[in-house]
Design a protein around this motif. Structure first.
Motif, PDB file in Angstrom:
ATOM      1  N   LYS A 104       0.917  -0.885   0.196  1.00 45.89           N
ATOM      2  CA  LYS A 104      -0.139   0.035  -0.122  1.00 45.89           C
ATOM      3  C   LYS A 104       0.902   1.098   0.033  1.00 45.89           C
ATOM      4  CE  LYS A 104      -3.429   2.483   2.958  1.00 45.89           C
ATOM      5  NZ  LYS A 104      -2.357   3.086   3.820  1.00 45.89           N
ATOM      6  N   GLU A 105       1.674   1.162   0.773  1.00 46.39           N
ATOM      7  CA  GLU A 105       2.609   2.580   1.380  1.00 46.39           C
ATOM      8  C   GLU A 105       3.564   2.187  -0.339  1.00 46.39           C
ATOM      9  OE1 GLU A 105       6.413   4.110   3.652  1.00 46.39           O
ATOM     10  OE2 GLU A 105       5.131   1.899   4.125  1.00 46.39           O
ATOM     11  N   TYR A 106       4.255   1.410  -0.939  1.00 46.54           N
ATOM     12  CA  TYR A 106       4.213   1.470  -2.163  1.00 46.54           C
ATOM     13  C   TYR A 106       3.809   2.451  -3.276  1.00 46.54           C
ATOM     14  CZ  TYR A 106       7.301  -0.027  -5.705  1.00 46.54           C
ATOM     15  OH  TYR A 106       8.390  -0.072  -7.924  1.00 46.54           O
ATOM     16  N   ILE A 107       2.746   1.835  -3.350  1.00 43.40           N
ATOM     17  CA  ILE A 107       2.002   2.343  -4.034  1.00 43.40           C
ATOM     18  C   ILE A 107       1.914   3.765  -4.447  1.00 43.40           C
ATOM     19  CG2 ILE A 107      -0.895   1.972  -4.956  1.00 43.40           C
ATOM     20  CD1 ILE A 107      -0.721  -1.147  -4.609  1.00 43.40           C
ATOM     21  N   GLU A 108       1.179   4.292  -3.191  1.00 45.18           N
ATOM     22  CA  GLU A 108       1.455   5.549  -2.798  1.00 45.18           C
ATOM     23  C   GLU A 108       2.871   6.696  -3.445  1.00 45.18           C
ATOM     24  OE1 GLU A 108      -1.580   5.372   1.562  1.00 45.18           O
ATOM     25  OE2 GLU A 108       0.840   5.195   1.606  1.00 45.18           O
ATOM     26  N   HIS A 109       3.567   5.856  -3.183  1.00 47.19           N
ATOM     27  CA  HIS A 109       4.823   6.145  -3.148  1.00 47.19           C
ATOM     28  C   HIS A 109       4.772   6.922  -4.676  1.00 47.19           C
ATOM     29  CE1 HIS A 109       8.849   8.408  -2.615  1.00 47.19           C
ATOM     30  NE2 HIS A 109       9.377   6.640  -4.085  1.00 47.19           N
ATOM     31  N   ILE A 110       4.478   5.328  -5.598  1.00 45.09           N
ATOM     32  CA  ILE A 110       5.056   5.456  -6.915  1.00 45.09           C
ATOM     33  C   ILE A 110       3.517   6.398  -8.067  1.00 45.09           C
ATOM     34  CG2 ILE A 110       6.584   3.629  -6.907  1.00 45.09           C
ATOM     35  CD1 ILE A 110       4.534   1.719  -8.364  1.00 45.09           C
ATOM     36  N   SER A 111       2.338   6.190  -6.768  1.00 49.32           N
ATOM     37  CA  SER A 111       1.070   7.050  -7.585  1.00 49.32           C
ATOM     38  C   SER A 111       0.991   8.180  -9.053  1.00 49.32           C
ATOM     39  CB  SER A 111      -0.149   6.355  -7.078  1.00 49.32           C
ATOM     40  OG  SER A 111      -1.306   6.529  -7.714  1.00 49.32           O
ATOM     41  N   PRO A 112       0.651   8.172  -9.281  1.00 50.87           N
ATOM     42  CA  PRO A 112      -0.283   7.684 -10.497  1.00 50.87           C
ATOM     43  C   PRO A 112       1.489   6.434 -11.097  1.00 50.87           C
ATOM     44  CG  PRO A 112       0.122  10.125 -11.193  1.00 50.87           C
ATOM     45  CD  PRO A 112       0.599  10.559  -9.805  1.00 50.87           C
ATOM     46  N   ILE A 113       0.670   5.332 -11.386  1.00 55.34           N
ATOM     47  CA  ILE A 113       1.419   4.610 -11.945  1.00 55.34           C
ATOM     48  C   ILE A 113       1.310   4.327 -13.350  1.00 55.34           C
ATOM     49  CG2 ILE A 113       2.123   1.983 -12.564  1.00 55.34           C
ATOM     50  CD1 ILE A 113       0.806   1.707  -9.804  1.00 55.34           C
ATOM     51  N   GLU A 114       2.239   5.488 -14.574  1.00 53.24           N
ATOM     52  CA  GLU A 114       2.101   5.821 -15.630  1.00 53.24           C
ATOM     53  C   GLU A 114       2.085   4.341 -16.304  1.00 53.24           C
ATOM     54  OE1 GLU A 114       0.468   8.184 -17.843  1.00 53.24           O
ATOM     55  OE2 GLU A 114       0.615   9.281 -15.073  1.00 53.24           O
ATOM     56  N   SER A 115       3.671   4.017 -16.248  1.00 57.12           N
ATOM     57  CA  SER A 115       3.793   2.652 -17.016  1.00 57.12           C
ATOM     58  C   SER A 115       4.960   1.896 -15.745  1.00 57.12           C
ATOM     59  CB  SER A 115       4.655   2.983 -17.823  1.00 57.12           C
ATOM     60  OG  SER A 115       5.859   3.706 -17.376  1.00 57.12           O
ATOM     61  N   TYR A 116       4.631   0.358 -16.161  1.00 57.83           N
ATOM     62  CA  TYR A 116       5.883  -0.432 -15.175  1.00 57.83           C
ATOM     63  C   TYR A 116       6.695  -1.194 -16.248  1.00 57.83           C
ATOM     64  CZ  TYR A 116       6.668  -2.209 -10.250  1.00 57.83           C
ATOM     65  OH  TYR A 116       7.743  -2.355  -9.027  1.00 57.83           O
ATOM     66  N   PRO A 117       7.466  -1.375 -16.874  1.00 59.52           N
ATOM     67  CA  PRO A 117       8.100  -2.257 -17.454  1.00 59.52           C
ATOM     68  C   PRO A 117       8.530  -3.040 -16.975  1.00 59.52           C
ATOM     69  CG  PRO A 117       9.348  -0.229 -17.902  1.00 59.52           C
ATOM     70  CD  PRO A 117       8.277  -0.023 -16.613  1.00 59.52           C
ATOM     71  N   PHE A 118       8.538  -4.356 -18.207  1.00 60.85           N
ATOM     72  CA  PHE A 118       8.739  -5.930 -17.508  1.00 60.85           C
ATOM     73  C   PHE A 118       9.463  -6.380 -17.763  1.00 60.85           C
ATOM     74  CE2 PHE A 118       8.013 -10.377 -17.602  1.00 60.85           C
ATOM     75  CZ  PHE A 118       7.528 -10.936 -16.671  1.00 60.85           C
ATOM     76  N   THR A 119      10.363  -6.524 -16.979  1.00 64.60           N
ATOM     77  CA  THR A 119      11.993  -7.430 -17.096  1.00 64.60           C
ATOM     78  C   THR A 119      11.794  -8.568 -16.752  1.00 64.60           C
ATOM     79  OG1 THR A 119      12.862  -5.249 -17.430  1.00 64.60           O
ATOM     80  CG2 THR A 119      14.528  -7.307 -17.218  1.00 64.60           C
ATOM     81  N   PRO A 120      11.563 -10.014 -17.735  1.00 68.15           N
ATOM     82  CA  PRO A 120      11.825 -10.950 -17.418  1.00 68.15           C
ATOM     83  C   PRO A 120      13.376 -11.497 -15.936  1.00 68.15           C
ATOM     84  CG  PRO A 120      11.585 -11.094 -19.710  1.00 68.15           C
ATOM     85  CD  PRO A 120      11.949 -10.139 -19.099  1.00 68.15           C
ATOM     86  N   ARG A 121      12.703 -11.615 -14.718  1.00 61.42           N
ATOM     87  CA  ARG A 121      13.932 -12.040 -13.424  1.00 61.42           C
ATOM     88  C   ARG A 121      14.324 -13.506 -14.020  1.00 61.42           C
ATOM     89  NH1 ARG A 121      11.136  -8.763  -9.566  1.00 61.42           N
ATOM     90  NH2 ARG A 121      10.997  -6.626 -10.483  1.00 61.42           N
ATOM     91  N   TRP A 122      13.298 -15.147 -14.179  1.00 63.66           N
ATOM     92  CA  TRP A 122      13.431 -16.028 -14.681  1.00 63.66           C
ATOM     93  C   TRP A 122      13.560 -17.078 -16.309  1.00 63.66           C
ATOM     94  CZ3 TRP A 122       9.824 -18.947 -14.498  1.00 63.66           C
ATOM     95  CH2 TRP A 122       8.481 -18.979 -13.556  1.00 63.66           C
ATOM     96  N   THR A 123      13.307 -17.659 -16.609  1.00 65.04           N
ATOM     97  CA  THR A 123      13.229 -18.520 -18.144  1.00 65.04           C
ATOM     98  C   THR A 123      12.740 -19.793 -17.472  1.00 65.04           C
ATOM     99  OG1 THR A 123      15.743 -18.085 -18.361  1.00 65.04           O
ATOM    100  CG2 THR A 123      14.543 -16.013 -18.992  1.00 65.04           C
ATOM    101  N   GLU A 124      12.530 -20.353 -17.800  1.00 67.25           N
ATOM    102  CA  GLU A 124      12.246 -21.798 -18.443  1.00 67.25           C
ATOM    103  C   GLU A 124      12.264 -22.150 -19.793  1.00 67.25           C
ATOM    104  OE1 GLU A 124       9.069 -24.715 -15.672  1.00 67.25           O
ATOM    105  OE2 GLU A 124       8.229 -22.312 -16.658  1.00 67.25           O
ATOM    106  N   VAL A 125      12.768 -23.833 -19.412  1.00 66.09           N
ATOM    107  CA  VAL A 125      13.175 -24.228 -20.556  1.00 66.09           C
ATOM    108  C   VAL A 125      12.620 -25.639 -20.541  1.00 66.09           C
ATOM    109  CG1 VAL A 125      15.173 -25.688 -21.568  1.00 66.09           C
ATOM    110  CG2 VAL A 125      15.742 -23.658 -20.753  1.00 66.09           C
ATOM    111  N   LYS A 126      11.486 -25.263 -21.404  1.00 69.37           N
ATOM    112  CA  LYS A 126      10.670 -26.821 -21.185  1.00 69.37           C
ATOM    113  C   LYS A 126      10.927 -28.335 -22.181  1.00 69.37           C
ATOM    114  CE  LYS A 126       6.803 -24.366 -19.589  1.00 69.37           C
ATOM    115  NZ  LYS A 126       5.269 -24.047 -19.480  1.00 69.37           N
TER     116      LYS A 126
END
Length: 523
Positions: free
Chosen positions: A501-523
């Motif tokens: 909750k506190e973090y959302i208040e800190h970064i709001s309004p959230i215009e974007s939130y880029p996604f960089t993969p933190r792990w990958t999976e080989v099947k």
């Protein structure tokens, strides 16, 4: 007089030959998780009450026997309920005339003081024959219930999944022993058969689950039964309802919960019928049993949808509205705004690297950066909902993180941290909540395990000490993270939901939130 006596004797002889038949109607709900109020296309407890009253009246008009049962997990999922420890849910179930509820694993999301209070609020018994106080044979709940109808005796045996010992909050389950449901049932069922007599039946009200069909709608076809039997073999201490049916003869029907399976036609395993009514108050399972000489001669079944179009029961609606008002003020206060949809479709945090998992672990890293946190570990099963784009309220965050977990800082040896990543990095079908959502780490999941593990871009030294943040559930060994218990621990006392909750208040309004993969999976 003589003619009357002869007629009576003839009637008695006829009964002895053909026996009585009885018609038992059982309604079951399970895994309601605080969903007492209407939501989406579903009508909640007020609509359920309407259905229950209609079926009860139908049974009374026809001289049938009637039971209304709950197969466990009344707790955790809706903030208005969670804030009040499910009091509104329990009082509503009381008003509906619930006969019994099995203790589910989420009944251990709180200390014993809460569970004992919930039992005191209820006019119905909390059943479980296989949870005992540690080192004793004294059950925590009532092990069984005998219902004496004019034409039928019914024994209801309560059983809870043994997996609660590691998926329940370790702090709250440590005072109990969770025994094998199959072994306990093998002891109780013959005893209950004697208690109900040759014309009575034994049913089980269980929180065990149907393996292979979690969160699914399924018909109990021969193929589905065969699959479930292979996945859940007999005499499995951590088994589900199919293992129980294969291991123990003499159970007419199992009314199950835990796997959130919507069963559209019963599973027939070893002559035992198994049904389950999905989750979140979406369905009611109705099973009509025609009992002759202590055996089910025939049955009918229906999975009833609890539609929002069903006229709500006014008394239940008034009760729940009053409790909803109590908590709505604080819960509905806006805390931020996002143009980004933090999705969690089909519990994706239990399976994949997700944006909402990033948001939550980022929040912890941000809050405790001054404590030198190098990595954050969170279990996917603890993230229960999405954060949709738009206005974000405190209620939104509590719906995502309903367990009240606190943040714990670990001073952990590299070798134990590697074990945690090796365990949580892979997907466990029977421990789906264990999969890691993390910050500060990268790795590759392969068929042979987790490889290329890096912390801040560097390999982890097995002999070094690292500063890692997690939640108190995992720190205490929840979801089988027993290796974390070896670390030096400091409980910050900060509730995880409040940190987010506190973090959302800190970064709001959230215009974007880029996604960089933190792990990958080989099947």
């Amino acid at each position: 007089m003589k003619r009357s006596f002869v007629a009576l004797m003839a009637f008695t002889l006829l009964i002895a030959i053909i026996g009585f038949s009885a018609h038992l109607v059982v309604l079951e709900i399970n895994d309601t998780h605080g969903h007492a109020w209407p939501y989406g296309n579903y009508g909640g407890f007020a609509a359920i009450a309407t259905i229950v009253n209609q079926v009860r009246s139908e049974a009374q008009a026809n001289g049938w026997d009637f039971l209304f049962l709950h197969a466990g997990d009344v707790n955790t999922g809706v903030p208005e309920s969670d804030m009040l420890y499910a009091r509104p849910d329990i009082l509503a179930l009381d008003m509906m005339g619930l006969n019994a509820m099995t203790i589910g694993n989420h009944e251990f999301d709180h200390p014993w003081s809460v569970l004992s209070r919930q039992m005191a609020w209820a006019d119905f018994p909390f059943l479980s024959a296989n949870i005992v106080y540690k080192g004793t044979d004294k059950t925590v709940g009532q092990p069984y219930l005998i219902e004496n109808f004019p034409d039928l005796k019914v024994a209801i045996l309560g059983l809870t999944t043994k997996t609660t010992e590691y998926i329940g909050n370790p702090e709250y389950v440590k005072g109990y022993d969770f025994l094998s449901p199959d072994e306990v049932a093998q002891k109780y069922v013959p005893m209950l058969q004697k208690m109900v007599g040759p014309d009575g039946i034994v049913i089980a009200l269980t929180h065990l689950g149907i393996f292979g069909y979690s969160e699914q709608t399924v018909a109990g076809t021969p193929g589905a039964v065969e699959t479930a039997e292979k996945l859940d073999p007999p005499n499995n201490p951590y088994g589900g309802s199919v293992s129980l049916a294969q291991s123990v003869s003499g159970i007419a029907a199992i009314f199950d919960g835990h796997s959130h399976t919507a069963v559209t036609s019963p599973f027939n395993v070893n002559g035992t019928l198994i049904v389950q009514a999905g989750s979140y108050s979406k369905y009611i399972a109705r099973l009509d049993l025609i009992v002759e000489n202590g055996h089910v001669a025939t049955y009918t079944y229906k999975l009833i949808t609890v539609s929002k179009d069903i006229k709500p029961n006014e008394a239940i609606q008034d009760l729940l509205t009053a409790y909803q008002i109590v908590g709505s003020g604080k819960l509905n206060e806006p805390i931020g705004y996002s143009k980004v949809n933090f999705a969690n479709e089909k519990d994706s945090t239990r399976k994949a690297d997700t944006l909402i998992g990033h948001l939550i672990t980022d929040a912890v890293a941000w809050k405790f950066k001054d404590m030198g946190v190098q990595a954050v570990l969170m279990n996917g099963g603890g993230i229960r909902a999405p954060i949709p784009a738009g206005t974000i309220t405190y209620k939104t965050v509590l719906t995502v993180l309903p367990f009240g977990n606190t943040v714990v800082i670990l001073k952990i040896k590299g070798s134990d941290l590697l074990k945690a990543i090796q365990w949580g990095g892979v997907y466990h079908p029977e421990d789906t909540g264990a999969r890691l959502n993390e910050w500060g780490l990268t790795y590759t999941v392969t068929p042979n395990g987790v490889e290329n593990i890096l912390l801040d871009g560097k390999p982890i030294d097995p002999d070094a000490i690292y500063t890692v943040a997690t939640n108190d559930y995992m720190a205490n060994g929840g979801d089988n993270y027993s290796m974390l218990k070896n670390a030096q621990q400091y409980n910050t006392g900060y509730v995880l939901a409040d940190v987010v909750k506190e973090y959302i208040e800190h970064i709001s309004p959230i215009e974007s939130y880029p996604f960089t993969p933190r792990w990958t999976e080989v099947k």
